[in-house]
Design a protein around this motif. Sequence first.
Motif, mmCIF file in Angstrom:
data_model
loop_
_atom_site.group_PDB
_atom_site.id
_atom_site.type_symbol
_atom_site.label_atom_id
_atom_site.label_comp_id
_atom_site.label_asym_id
_atom_site.label_seq_id
_atom_site.Cartn_x
_atom_site.Cartn_y
_atom_site.Cartn_z
ATOM 1 N N ILE A 40 4.482 3.376 -11.526
ATOM 2 C CA ILE A 40 4.675 2.433 -10.418
ATOM 3 C C ILE A 40 3.598 1.366 -10.420
ATOM 4 C CG2 ILE A 40 4.657 2.232 -7.901
ATOM 5 C CD1 ILE A 40 5.981 5.066 -7.877
ATOM 6 N N THR A 41 2.334 1.774 -10.610
ATOM 7 C CA THR A 41 1.242 0.804 -10.528
ATOM 8 C C THR A 41 1.166 -0.114 -11.745
ATOM 9 O OG1 THR A 41 -0.232 2.541 -11.362
ATOM 10 C CG2 THR A 41 -0.202 2.173 -8.990
ATOM 11 N N ARG A 42 1.669 0.338 -12.877
ATOM 12 C CA ARG A 42 1.606 -0.499 -14.083
ATOM 13 C C ARG A 42 2.871 -1.326 -14.313
ATOM 14 N NH1 ARG A 42 -2.687 0.987 -17.807
ATOM 15 N NH2 ARG A 42 -3.698 2.935 -17.157
ATOM 16 N N GLU A 43 4.026 -0.817 -13.851
ATOM 17 C CA GLU A 43 5.279 -1.478 -14.211
ATOM 18 C C GLU A 43 6.152 -1.875 -13.019
ATOM 19 O OE1 GLU A 43 7.577 0.560 -17.176
ATOM 20 O OE2 GLU A 43 5.803 1.322 -18.218
ATOM 21 N N VAL A 44 6.285 -1.002 -12.039
ATOM 22 C CA VAL A 44 7.264 -1.235 -10.973
ATOM 23 C C VAL A 44 6.705 -2.145 -9.885
ATOM 24 C CG1 VAL A 44 8.834 -0.147 -9.320
ATOM 25 C CG2 VAL A 44 8.267 1.036 -11.467
ATOM 26 N N PRO B 37 -6.665 -0.542 -12.008
ATOM 27 C CA PRO B 37 -7.564 -0.417 -10.849
ATOM 28 C C PRO B 37 -6.853 -0.163 -9.528
ATOM 29 C CG PRO B 37 -7.348 -2.720 -11.498
ATOM 30 C CD PRO B 37 -6.669 -1.911 -12.556
ATOM 31 N N GLY B 38 -5.532 -0.366 -9.480
ATOM 32 C CA GLY B 38 -4.820 -0.150 -8.228
ATOM 33 C C GLY B 38 -4.567 1.310 -7.903
ATOM 34 N N PRO C 9 3.203 -3.657 -9.813
ATOM 35 C CA PRO C 9 1.895 -3.727 -10.474
ATOM 36 C C PRO C 9 0.764 -4.311 -9.641
ATOM 37 C CG PRO C 9 3.389 -5.376 -11.374
ATOM 38 C CD PRO C 9 4.210 -4.494 -10.491
ATOM 39 N N THR C 10 1.061 -4.897 -8.488
ATOM 40 C CA THR C 10 -0.017 -5.427 -7.657
ATOM 41 C C THR C 10 -0.333 -4.521 -6.467
ATOM 42 O OG1 THR C 10 1.531 -6.732 -6.308
ATOM 43 C CG2 THR C 10 0.589 -7.802 -8.276
ATOM 44 N N CYS C 11 0.274 -3.350 -6.407
ATOM 45 C CA CYS C 11 0.101 -2.484 -5.240
ATOM 46 C C CYS C 11 -1.211 -1.709 -5.298
ATOM 47 C CB CYS C 11 1.269 -1.512 -5.107
ATOM 48 S SG CYS C 11 1.237 -0.119 -6.261
ATOM 49 N N GLU C 12 -1.608 -1.177 -4.147
ATOM 50 C CA GLU C 12 -2.678 -0.190 -4.049
ATOM 51 C C GLU C 12 -2.013 1.172 -3.874
ATOM 52 O OE1 GLU C 12 -5.121 -1.239 -0.780
ATOM 53 O OE2 GLU C 12 -5.816 -3.122 -1.670
ATOM 54 N N TYR C 13 -2.444 2.156 -4.648
ATOM 55 C CA TYR C 13 -1.721 3.437 -4.692
ATOM 56 C C TYR C 13 -2.723 4.578 -4.617
ATOM 57 C CZ TYR C 13 2.393 6.280 -6.086
ATOM 58 O OH TYR C 13 3.453 7.164 -6.124
ATOM 59 N N ARG D 262 0.851 -1.195 0.000
ATOM 60 C CA ARG D 262 0.000 0.000 0.000
ATOM 61 C C ARG D 262 0.889 1.247 0.000
ATOM 62 N NH1 ARG D 262 -4.614 0.477 4.029
ATOM 63 N NH2 ARG D 262 -5.591 1.505 2.208
ATOM 64 N N ILE D 263 0.697 2.078 -1.019
ATOM 65 C CA ILE D 263 1.518 3.274 -1.216
ATOM 66 C C ILE D 263 0.615 4.495 -1.317
ATOM 67 C CG2 ILE D 263 3.235 4.403 -2.689
ATOM 68 C CD1 ILE D 263 4.004 1.662 -3.781
ATOM 69 N N ALA D 264 1.049 5.600 -0.713
ATOM 70 C CA ALA D 264 0.397 6.899 -0.901
ATOM 71 C C ALA D 264 1.457 7.882 -1.379
ATOM 72 C CB ALA D 264 -0.243 7.383 0.396
ATOM 73 N N GLU D 265 1.042 8.835 -2.191
ATOM 74 C CA GLU D 265 1.960 9.873 -2.656
ATOM 75 C C GLU D 265 1.382 11.245 -2.350
ATOM 76 O OE1 GLU D 265 4.358 11.504 -6.620
ATOM 77 O OE2 GLU D 265 3.079 9.729 -6.779
ATOM 78 N N VAL D 266 2.197 12.095 -1.740
ATOM 79 C CA VAL D 266 1.818 13.471 -1.440
ATOM 80 C C VAL D 266 2.441 14.374 -2.499
ATOM 81 C CG1 VAL D 266 1.977 15.346 0.247
ATOM 82 C CG2 VAL D 266 1.663 12.980 1.026
#
Length: 381
Positions: free
Chosen positions: A179-183, A212-213, A185-189, A164-168
């Motif tokens: 990050i969600t498509r390549e690095v 969808p992530g 790809p199974t994360c929630e962002y 689980r990642i958040a970006e400010v």
Amino acid sequence: MAAWGSWSLALLAVCVGTFFSANLVRSFDLLNGLSSNTVYSNWQLQAITTGFCLSPIPSMLLSKERDEDPAGGYTIEEHGQLDEEEYAVESIYALLYSMYMNAPNLISEHGVRYQFTFNTWGFAPSPYPETDPQRHGKAAYAALVTQPPIMEYIKNIPAGQRLRIAEVGCGTGAGANLITREVHPTCEYLALDMQHAAIETCNKLHATSENPGLICKQIPGGVGINGGKIPLHNNTMDVVVISETHIAEQEIGELEKSIFAEIHRVLKPGGFFVWGNAIPTTTWHEGEAYLTGAGFEQVHSKNYTKGAVIARDEDSARVELILDQLLDPYISTRIPFFGERCARVGKKLIANFYRHPGTALYAKMVTGWDSYMQQAYRALK
């Protein structure tokens, strides 16, 4: 026809100048008067830039005597340097993200068409192809979330749980998309930004049904004392990202401290705050001193300044094209007597934003006044 075209623009300039009274020019001061909660249409941008170009502001900026900058004697005319009191961050980014939305597909020096969403300076070398117009920014985002402690942490995430990642300060969400498509790809962002135009772009281009992530969300005023909280419960995130976001440019002030406190609140015990940017070297030292006394321990740090300078050199031809391709659609740059001056100021300011060779921000990296660092801090709880 050419003469008639010039006089038509001159007449338009007079009409628009009359329409934009002193109060309206103040309302549409692109350096200070724009709102992060508004997406400006092409017609609004045409009006705003025309009002700016016909106002005395460009001349005032060019002629202003500036205080001696301890980092060097930089000016707008030569280096695109503005003093902090001359602009509001909210206004500048409201302008830029609306311009990006209204820009046609750009064309790189390699003839590649691309959408202008990846605005990260980044660094070299990049694992992405030389013909990729945004390869340096991609390299920076990928490296930030694959620092060795992060990768070791990911190995120990229990089966069935997602990273689980958040970006400010996600901007258009191009880094989040990578990050969600390549690095990972199974994360929630969860990608957060104060700018409505940036989040609209993020939702339109990146947070699609095929990805969808990724969730993109506006935080009016931004995270911290000027805005609000990260919309997450305590102790729920594995990683929080800040990448080239407009904070800590001079010092670790109350805004930065409030952002760091929010990051610490939402991180799980042992989770990571990862931070990458080019800011004054002294501010990096100040940041480390503050964070290690505010519930974090530094577990990784790498200096990419030399690679960041090389990236700006390698990206020079593309940025020169960007300056023309971004500004050419605006009639204000073609108004007789005013347009050339206004285009010159605009190009210098945007070039400095990109740390283009010859600008103040580029020189500050070359001299070591600014350092491009990537760091990882573990949350202690």
